[in-house]
Design an enzyme around this catalytic site. Sequence first.
Site, PDB file in Angstrom:
ATOM      1  N   CYS A 190       0.803  -1.246   0.114  1.00  8.29           N
ATOM      2  CA  CYS A 190      -0.100  -0.001   0.026  1.00  8.29           C
ATOM      3  C   CYS A 190       0.788   1.105  -0.115  1.00  8.29           C
ATOM      4  O   CYS A 190       0.389   2.329  -0.176  1.00  8.29           O
ATOM      5  CB  CYS A 190      -1.086  -0.074   1.076  1.00  8.29           C
ATOM      6  SG  CYS A 190      -0.148  -0.005   2.590  1.00  8.29           S
ATOM      7  N   CYS A 204      -1.946  -3.692   8.188  1.00  7.47           N
ATOM      8  CA  CYS A 204      -1.818  -2.449   8.875  1.00  7.47           C
ATOM      9  C   CYS A 204      -1.202  -2.769  10.255  1.00  7.47           C
ATOM     10  O   CYS A 204      -0.353  -2.014  10.719  1.00  7.47           O
ATOM     11  CB  CYS A 204      -3.337  -1.895   9.081  1.00  7.47           C
ATOM     12  SG  CYS A 204      -4.253  -1.796   7.475  1.00  7.47           S
TER      13      CYS A 204
HETATM   14 FE1  FES Z   1      -1.388   0.289   4.377  1.00  7.03          FE
HETATM   15 FE2  FES Z   1      -3.368   0.262   6.421  1.00  7.03          FE
HETATM   16  S1  FES Z   1      -3.653   0.347   4.063  1.00  7.03           S
HETATM   17  S2  FES Z   1      -1.235   0.507   6.504  1.00  7.03           S
END
Ligand code: FES
Length: 165
Positions: A41, A114
């Site tokens: 992400c 996360c």
């Molecule tokens: Fe990347 Fe939560 S979406 S740390």
Amino acid sequence: MILPAIMSSFETKVRETLANPQNQGELADADAVGTVGSPECGDMLRMWLKFTEKDGQRVIDRASFQAFGCQTAIAVASIATELLRGKTAAEARHLGIRELTGDLGPLPPMKIHCGQLVEGALRNALDHDAGALPAVESSTANMASTLASTLHPKAAGVLRIVPLG
Ligand code: FES
């Protein structure tokens, strides 16, 4: 499959935590600092640890974090840095995502990484604990002072959570 009511409860707890996040920002006199990134992400998180002596043991006095991350990562980091107070390095190393999320409870499957970001930053900080590893060149002095200053192309890779420090 996550039931909508459970997801709603989780999101409410995240919102409540974000309304008053704890321990955000750099610890200038930290003994340990760890930085990780998630190539999935692009989020990054840095954690600082400051130790103290208590009852003959070296325990975490304060923990703080700085994040370029989603709300869940920030909420978990806020809770985790509170939970770390009073823990020895060995105790902290044994904490997994389930413990670090505290009152948030189990993370939904799509949010597990996360929590792994927070867990990874903690482990990376413990690996760079100057007080525990005096013979190893692991001081915080050679690390960038802000999370933003560590942003570089090496964050990309095949690992889920990448140590950057
Ligand atoms: Fe990347 Fe939560 S979406 S740390």
